[in-house]
Design a protein around this motif. Structure first.
Motif, mmCIF file in Angstrom:
data_model
loop_
_atom_site.group_PDB
_atom_site.id
_atom_site.type_symbol
_atom_site.label_atom_id
_atom_site.label_comp_id
_atom_site.label_asym_id
_atom_site.label_seq_id
_atom_site.Cartn_x
_atom_site.Cartn_y
_atom_site.Cartn_z
ATOM 1 N N HIS A 111 -1.734 3.962 15.888
ATOM 2 C CA HIS A 111 -1.787 3.377 17.226
ATOM 3 C C HIS A 111 -2.273 1.937 17.077
ATOM 4 O O HIS A 111 -3.254 1.675 16.369
ATOM 5 N N VAL A 112 -1.616 1.007 17.756
ATOM 6 C CA VAL A 112 -1.987 -0.403 17.703
ATOM 7 C C VAL A 112 -2.075 -0.936 19.131
ATOM 8 O O VAL A 112 -1.227 -0.608 19.977
ATOM 9 N N VAL A 113 -3.088 -1.742 19.406
ATOM 10 C CA VAL A 113 -3.218 -2.403 20.696
ATOM 11 C C VAL A 113 -3.158 -3.908 20.470
ATOM 12 O O VAL A 113 -3.795 -4.435 19.552
ATOM 13 N N PHE A 114 -2.394 -4.600 21.302
ATOM 14 C CA PHE A 114 -2.318 -6.051 21.211
ATOM 15 C C PHE A 114 -2.142 -6.625 22.608
ATOM 16 O O PHE A 114 -1.852 -5.902 23.571
ATOM 17 N N ALA A 115 -2.336 -7.932 22.723
ATOM 18 C CA ALA A 115 -2.183 -8.623 24.005
ATOM 19 C C ALA A 115 -1.039 -9.611 23.894
ATOM 20 O O ALA A 115 -0.834 -10.237 22.850
ATOM 21 N N THR A 116 -0.284 -9.754 24.960
ATOM 22 C CA THR A 116 0.819 -10.704 24.971
ATOM 23 C C THR A 116 0.982 -11.278 26.370
ATOM 24 O O THR A 116 0.608 -10.644 27.358
ATOM 25 N N GLU A 117 1.508 -12.485 26.438
ATOM 26 C CA GLU A 117 1.759 -13.103 27.729
ATOM 27 C C GLU A 117 2.946 -12.410 28.392
ATOM 28 O O GLU A 117 3.999 -12.247 27.755
ATOM 29 N N PRO A 118 2.811 -11.971 29.626
ATOM 30 C CA PRO A 118 3.922 -11.256 30.264
ATOM 31 C C PRO A 118 5.128 -12.175 30.448
ATOM 32 O O PRO A 118 4.974 -13.380 30.670
ATOM 33 N N PRO A 119 6.348 -11.635 30.355
ATOM 34 C CA PRO A 119 7.540 -12.479 30.472
ATOM 35 C C PRO A 119 7.687 -13.131 31.840
ATOM 36 O O PRO A 119 8.209 -14.231 31.956
ATOM 37 N N VAL A 137 -1.208 -4.129 25.665
ATOM 38 C CA VAL A 137 -0.139 -3.212 25.282
ATOM 39 C C VAL A 137 -0.635 -2.221 24.235
ATOM 40 O O VAL A 137 -1.325 -2.600 23.281
ATOM 41 N N HIS A 138 -0.273 -0.955 24.432
ATOM 42 C CA HIS A 138 -0.541 0.091 23.445
ATOM 43 C C HIS A 138 0.769 0.488 22.788
ATOM 44 O O HIS A 138 1.782 0.699 23.462
ATOM 45 N N ALA A 139 0.775 0.574 21.463
ATOM 46 C CA ALA A 139 1.965 0.991 20.718
ATOM 47 C C ALA A 139 1.592 2.148 19.800
ATOM 48 O O ALA A 139 0.523 2.142 19.182
ATOM 49 N N VAL A 140 2.454 3.143 19.715
ATOM 50 C CA VAL A 140 2.226 4.278 18.819
ATOM 51 C C VAL A 140 3.531 4.606 18.114
ATOM 52 O O VAL A 140 4.612 4.544 18.692
ATOM 53 N N LYS A 141 3.419 4.948 16.829
ATOM 54 C CA LYS A 141 4.593 5.297 16.052
ATOM 55 C C LYS A 141 4.629 6.798 15.829
ATOM 56 O O LYS A 141 3.645 7.412 15.429
ATOM 57 N N SER A 142 5.792 7.391 16.071
ATOM 58 C CA SER A 142 6.029 8.801 15.791
ATOM 59 C C SER A 142 7.289 8.896 14.933
ATOM 60 O O SER A 142 7.829 7.881 14.479
ATOM 61 N N ALA A 143 7.777 10.110 14.726
ATOM 62 C CA ALA A 143 9.003 10.290 13.950
ATOM 63 C C ALA A 143 10.198 9.612 14.599
ATOM 64 O O ALA A 143 11.190 9.295 13.929
ATOM 65 N N LYS A 144 10.122 9.365 15.913
ATOM 66 C CA LYS A 144 11.225 8.730 16.643
ATOM 67 C C LYS A 144 11.123 7.212 16.669
ATOM 68 O O LYS A 144 11.989 6.548 17.240
ATOM 69 N N THR A 147 6.786 3.432 20.256
ATOM 70 C CA THR A 147 6.784 3.473 21.717
ATOM 71 C C THR A 147 5.688 2.540 22.215
ATOM 72 O O THR A 147 4.541 2.646 21.776
ATOM 73 N N THR A 148 6.033 1.604 23.098
ATOM 74 C CA THR A 148 5.048 0.668 23.637
ATOM 75 C C THR A 148 4.970 0.815 25.152
ATOM 76 O O THR A 148 5.972 1.117 25.810
ATOM 77 N N GLU A 149 3.782 0.615 25.689
ATOM 78 C CA GLU A 149 3.606 0.631 27.140
ATOM 79 C C GLU A 149 2.429 -0.248 27.511
ATOM 80 O O GLU A 149 1.468 -0.394 26.750
ATOM 81 N N GLU A 150 2.511 -0.833 28.688
ATOM 82 C CA GLU A 150 1.437 -1.700 29.166
ATOM 83 C C GLU A 150 0.277 -0.852 29.684
ATOM 84 O O GLU A 150 0.477 0.084 30.455
ATOM 85 N N ILE A 151 -0.920 -1.192 29.242
ATOM 86 C CA ILE A 151 -2.121 -0.535 29.751
ATOM 87 C C ILE A 151 -2.539 -1.167 31.064
ATOM 88 O O ILE A 151 -2.768 -0.498 32.069
ATOM 89 N N GLU A 152 -2.636 -2.496 31.056
ATOM 90 C CA GLU A 152 -3.065 -3.214 32.265
ATOM 91 C C GLU A 152 -2.712 -4.687 32.109
ATOM 92 O O GLU A 152 -2.643 -5.212 30.983
ATOM 93 N N LEU A 153 -2.491 -5.343 33.219
ATOM 94 C CA LEU A 153 -2.305 -6.784 33.246
ATOM 95 C C LEU A 153 -3.624 -7.405 33.660
ATOM 96 O O LEU A 153 -4.156 -7.111 34.730
#
Length: 314
Positions: A111-119, A137-144, A147-153
């Motif tokens: 699992h990785v968390v990072f910050a980025t400027e919203p588009p 943003v939270h990102a997690v890697k699985s066999a597929k 997958t990334t999703e925004e936690i909060e702006l």
């Protein structure tokens, strides 16, 4: 043992590392032309004690010059004897100045968390372009795959950056817990007001709560270190710091958030004080807390590293 070093290069010359204490280490070097310049990183081990390293990679631009693409959130991981570099997503704006925390769950998924400027900044910026909107943003890697999703702006504040702005740990039930700061307004002499927030992944999506409000400039002086207690699904401990409020500690072990001041910062106008910096928190198997921090003074520039703990002396 694994040791991560930032090494420097001048022009076309290869990387060199000249550190006497590296005897016994296998040194693995990566060409910046392959993965870019790496300034901020974090590392975790999986159940087989193999390392996963998260990083923010700044594009490597040759002297010929070209338009720089966005920074990249990426990971390096070792499978057997081989290292693999894998990009996660683009990172825009001030998020490239923040270390991306990494943790590995019980299924060895990173699992990785990072910050980025919203588009689409929309109305998040004021007229003089000072307030910095950041998508956490939270990102997690699985066999597929990833997958990334925004936690909060959030609003970062007035154009500064803090490498230790984000922190993350995985709970006993594999729930990711994340801490970060959100600009909450302008204070008085004490700089700006920032809320320390805790976020966790629930069945209905990401839930956040405000743990504490502190004064800070947002420039290097905001830092947090979050850990979970291995014997609990939801017990969280956070050590955090700002220039004015000093070193503080928060926990929800009682069922609600409680905060404690541990080492004071500069809190009186015109007064020079010793300042704690960049805490790192650990929780042992018995639930005792250990906090490592840098103790600095603006008077002489001297510093030392100290550890504070709630474990009784033997």
């Amino acid at each position: 043992y694994y040791l991560v070093l930032d090494s420097q290069s001048a022009g076309p010359h290869p990387y060199t590392i000249e550190v006497d204490c590296l005897d016994g280490f296998d040194i693995v070097q990566f060409d910046p032309a392959d993965i870019g310049w790496v300034y901020h990183h974090d590392m975790a081990l999986n159940s087989s004690d193999q390392p996963f390293m998260s990083l923010i990679s700044e594009p490597y631009i040759t002297k010929g010059g070209k338009v720089a693409p966005p920074d990249k959130a990426a990971i390096l991981y070792k499978a057997g004897s081989d290292w693999t570099y894998e990009e996660i997503d683009d990172v825009d704006g001030i998020g490239g100045c923040m270390s991306p925390p990494i943790a590995v769950d019980s299924s060895d998924n990173p699992h990785v968390v990072f910050a980025t400027e919203p588009p689409d900044k929309g109305a998040a910026l004021d007229d003089d372009d000072d307030i910095q909107p950041l998508s956490i943003v939270h990102a997690v890697k699985s066999a597929k795959g990833w997958t990334t999703e925004e936690i909060e702006l959030v609003d970062f504040g007035y154009g500064y950056f803090s490498p230790k702005f984000l922190s993350m740990a995985i709970g006993a039930d594999d729930t990711p817990h994340v801490s970060f700061f959100d600009f909450a307004g302008t204070g008085s002499y004490y700089g700006y007001i920032y809320d320390l927030e805790h976020a966790y992944k629930a069945d209905k999506g990401w839930q956040t709560d405000v743990v504490d409000s502190i004064y800070g400039y947002g420039y290097y002086d905001l830092a947090a270190s979050l850990k979970t207690f291995a014997a609990s699904d939801s017990e969280v401990h956070i050590a955090y710091q700002s220039f004015f409020n000093g070193l503080r500690y928060a926990t929800n072990a009682s069922g609600e958030w409680r905060t404690y001041g541990l080492v004071p910062g500069v809190i009186t106008k015109g007064k020079v004080s010793y300042v704690p910096w960049w805490p790192k928190l650990l929780v042992d198997s018995d639930g005792y807390i250990y906090i490592l921090y840098k103790y600095d003074t603006s008077v002489t520039g001297d510093y030392e590293y100290r550890i504070i703990t709630n474990k009784p002396a033997d």
